[in-house]
Enzyme design. Sequence first.
Site, short mmCIF file in Angstrom:
data_model
loop_
_atom_site.label_atom_id
_atom_site.label_comp_id
_atom_site.label_asym_id
_atom_site.label_seq_id
_atom_site.Cartn_x
_atom_site.Cartn_y
_atom_site.Cartn_z
N ASP A 1 -94.30 38.13 17.56
CA ASP A 1 -93.04 37.43 17.36
C ASP A 1 -93.13 36.00 17.86
O ASP A 1 -94.14 35.59 18.43
CB ASP A 1 -91.90 38.22 17.99
CG ASP A 1 -92.01 38.31 19.51
OD1 ASP A 1 -93.14 38.40 20.00
OD2 ASP A 1 -90.97 38.31 20.17
N LYS A 2 -92.09 35.24 17.70
CA LYS A 2 -92.14 33.80 17.99
C LYS A 2 -92.38 33.48 19.46
O LYS A 2 -92.95 32.46 19.79
CB LYS A 2 -90.83 33.14 17.54
CG LYS A 2 -90.68 33.12 16.04
CD LYS A 2 -89.38 32.45 15.66
CE LYS A 2 -89.18 32.51 14.16
NZ LYS A 2 -87.91 31.96 13.76
N THR A 5 -94.49 37.35 22.92
CA THR A 5 -94.49 38.65 23.59
C THR A 5 -94.52 39.75 22.54
O THR A 5 -94.15 39.54 21.39
CB THR A 5 -93.22 38.82 24.45
OG1 THR A 5 -92.08 38.71 23.61
CG2 THR A 5 -93.16 37.77 25.53
#
Length: 88
Positions: A1-2, A5
């Site tokens: 994800d961005k 994590t």
Amino acid sequence: DKTGTLTRNRMEFRKCCILGVSYGEGLTEVRRRVLRKMGKPVPPEPIPPEGSRVTPHVNFVDNDLDGKLANKSDPDFKYFYRFFLHLA
């Protein structure tokens, strides 16, 4: 994800609808969160009957459905069987 994590998406089987009838006691995580947010009490998790099988990530408790699955002579048994066969 961005953010970099890792997220852990894990589904738990709690409810199902077969032939228009809803099965599964207890609440989904979404429903528990809604109740907490509304300041309402969250009921405890249902307790599986003693001696029942435990499957990881399956928090499904419903005595009515257990009875239907145990009765192969029930005219609707084939629909219940097919439902769970498709989940497998």
